[in-house]
Motif scaffolding. Structure first.
Motif, mmCIF file in Angstrom:
data_model
loop_
_atom_site.group_PDB
_atom_site.id
_atom_site.type_symbol
_atom_site.label_atom_id
_atom_site.label_comp_id
_atom_site.label_asym_id
_atom_site.label_seq_id
_atom_site.Cartn_x
_atom_site.Cartn_y
_atom_site.Cartn_z
ATOM 1 N N ARG A 40 -7.467 -3.176 -1.057
ATOM 2 C CA ARG A 40 -8.225 -2.532 0.018
ATOM 3 C C ARG A 40 -7.567 -2.758 1.378
ATOM 4 O O ARG A 40 -7.438 -1.819 2.166
ATOM 5 N N GLY A 41 -7.159 -3.977 1.657
ATOM 6 C CA GLY A 41 -6.546 -4.263 2.954
ATOM 7 C C GLY A 41 -5.264 -3.479 3.175
ATOM 8 O O GLY A 41 -4.999 -2.995 4.288
ATOM 9 N N VAL A 64 -5.068 -0.563 6.240
ATOM 10 C CA VAL A 64 -4.081 -0.626 7.316
ATOM 11 C C VAL A 64 -3.190 0.609 7.302
ATOM 12 O O VAL A 64 -2.921 1.223 8.347
ATOM 13 N N GLY A 65 -2.741 1.015 6.128
ATOM 14 C CA GLY A 65 -1.840 2.155 6.042
ATOM 15 C C GLY A 65 -2.464 3.441 6.535
ATOM 16 O O GLY A 65 -1.878 4.165 7.353
ATOM 17 N N ALA A 87 -6.641 -11.877 14.063
ATOM 18 C CA ALA A 87 -6.002 -10.549 14.048
ATOM 19 C C ALA A 87 -6.288 -9.889 12.706
ATOM 20 O O ALA A 87 -5.584 -10.104 11.720
ATOM 21 N N GLY A 88 -7.347 -9.099 12.660
ATOM 22 C CA GLY A 88 -7.740 -8.452 11.423
ATOM 23 C C GLY A 88 -6.905 -7.232 11.098
ATOM 24 O O GLY A 88 -5.968 -6.867 11.821
ATOM 25 N N ASP A 89 -7.281 -6.582 10.001
ATOM 26 C CA ASP A 89 -6.532 -5.420 9.547
ATOM 27 C C ASP A 89 -6.593 -4.271 10.551
ATOM 28 O O ASP A 89 -5.595 -3.572 10.783
ATOM 29 N N LEU A 90 -7.759 -4.052 11.161
ATOM 30 C CA LEU A 90 -7.894 -2.938 12.099
ATOM 31 C C LEU A 90 -7.037 -3.137 13.343
ATOM 32 O O LEU A 90 -6.457 -2.183 13.866
ATOM 33 N N ILE A 138 0.239 -0.990 15.030
ATOM 34 C CA ILE A 138 1.256 -0.214 14.319
ATOM 35 C C ILE A 138 1.195 1.251 14.745
ATOM 36 O O ILE A 138 2.226 1.909 14.968
ATOM 37 N N ALA A 139 -0.024 1.788 14.887
ATOM 38 C CA ALA A 139 -0.174 3.188 15.275
ATOM 39 C C ALA A 139 0.358 3.439 16.679
ATOM 40 O O ALA A 139 1.080 4.417 16.924
#
Length: 326
Positions: free
Chosen positions: A93-94, A98-99, A154-157, A163-164
């Motif tokens: 899921r993580g 993120v992707g 620093a979570g996934d979001l 990254i975005a």
């Protein structure tokens, strides 16, 4: 030359352009696309139901230390008895979150800035192009490492957002170049002549012709975001308490799984990364074949009607013995 009515119908049907519905489904008729979407759909299902179907708690320790794959532990166990299969299922899921979050955010930014710069031109084009050039030289991975080290949680979001914001510029440059070639086309000039507003022309005349480029850029950004997330987890920069495939590889490398011969500890995560990357690559290849006529081999989009050599068309009237040859 006389031909039968059936032959006339066949030739007419073959030369007529396909219906709009069939044209939209051409993308799904290629084997590469079908295989890629199938593998991606499998991982998406695992991402949704993975924590529910995991046989064990991924953090739970047991007395089964470094056990190879067996009926009780399909992917074996770690040096503390943790179930590797449960870690893989929960960590899917993580990776996908993120992707796809990073891919969506970066695609929206690249479309807004790239298409606006290419269509508006003038000062707006210069300013937006300058902004794209600035973000092109910003190193994404080092910036993520700095932010992750400064932010305790620093979570996934947050990682996906960073990254975005550091990966949209290249897609914006590509979309700007494509928009520059489209804004002077006849149908765009005709829309201007009829009094259509600028944003309506962009939405209904320009963007539909950029769909394939946007989709390809989205897939590429998703691949980059997934690899970046796994890399950050593998080097220990991301929060290693949240399970993903990179975290599994981090603990396997930290505890020398390769030296101990515990191949089951890192091979499943590596295979999942390879399969997911392959699925996204196949989808990207399918998009390329759909867009580029020279690459259309399996989608059926470039099939041409060829005359049969060596057969003279015959018009049949009545019984087979009565034939009229041209």
């Amino acid at each position: 030359m006389a031909v039968t009515a059936a032959a006339e119908v066949a030739v007419t049907d073959a030369t007529e352009p396909p219906a709009p519905g069939r044209r939209r489904l051409r993308f799904l008729r290629g084997r590469k696309t079908v295989v890629g979407l199938g593998i991606l759909a499998l991982f998406a299902v695992i991402a949704v139901i993975g924590p529910w179907i995991a046989p064990y708690d991924p953090d739970a320790m047991s007395d089964a230390l470094l056990q190879p794959p067996s009926g009780a532990h399909w992917f074996g166990t770690t040096h503390t008895g943790q179930d590797v299969l449960s870690q893989i299922l929960v960590g899917t899921r993580g990776v996908l979150v993120v992707g796809f979050v990073a891919g969506i955010l970066a695609t929206v930014l690249s479309v807004l800035i790239g298409v606006s710069a290419g269509f508006l031109g003038g000062t707006a084009d210069e300013l937006l192009s300058l902004l794209s050039n600035v973000f092109l030289v910003i190193p994404g991975l080092p910036l993520i490492i700095i932010i992750a080290s400064l932010v305790s949680d620093a979570g996934d979001l947050l990682i996906a957002a960073v990254i975005a914001f550091t990966s949209w510029a290249w897609g914006a440059r590509v979309l700007r170049a494509q928009t520059l070639s489209l804004r002077r086309r006849d149908y765009v000039e005709a829309a201007r002549a009829t009094g259509e507003s600028t944003w309506r022309i962009i939405l209904f005349e320009v963007l539909p012709n950029l769909t394939a480029v946007i989709a390809s850029g989205f897939v590429g950004t998703v691949v980059f975001a997934i690899l970046s997330e796994i890399t950050l987890a593998f080097i220990g920069v991301a929060d290693i308490s949240d399970w993903n495939w990179g975290t599994v590889l981090f603990w396997a490398q930290s505890n020398q799984a390769l030296a101990q011969g515990a191949w089951w500890w890192f091979v499943p995560a590596g295979l999942c990364i390879a399969l997911l990357g392959m699925s996204l690559g196949l989808i990207n290849f399918g998009i390329d074949e759909f867009v580029n006529p020279r690459l259309r081999t399996e989608t059926g989009a470039s099939r041409k009607v060829r005359m049969r050599v060596g057969f003279t068309p015959v018009a049949r009237t009545g019984t087979p013995e009565k034939e009229t040859r041209s």
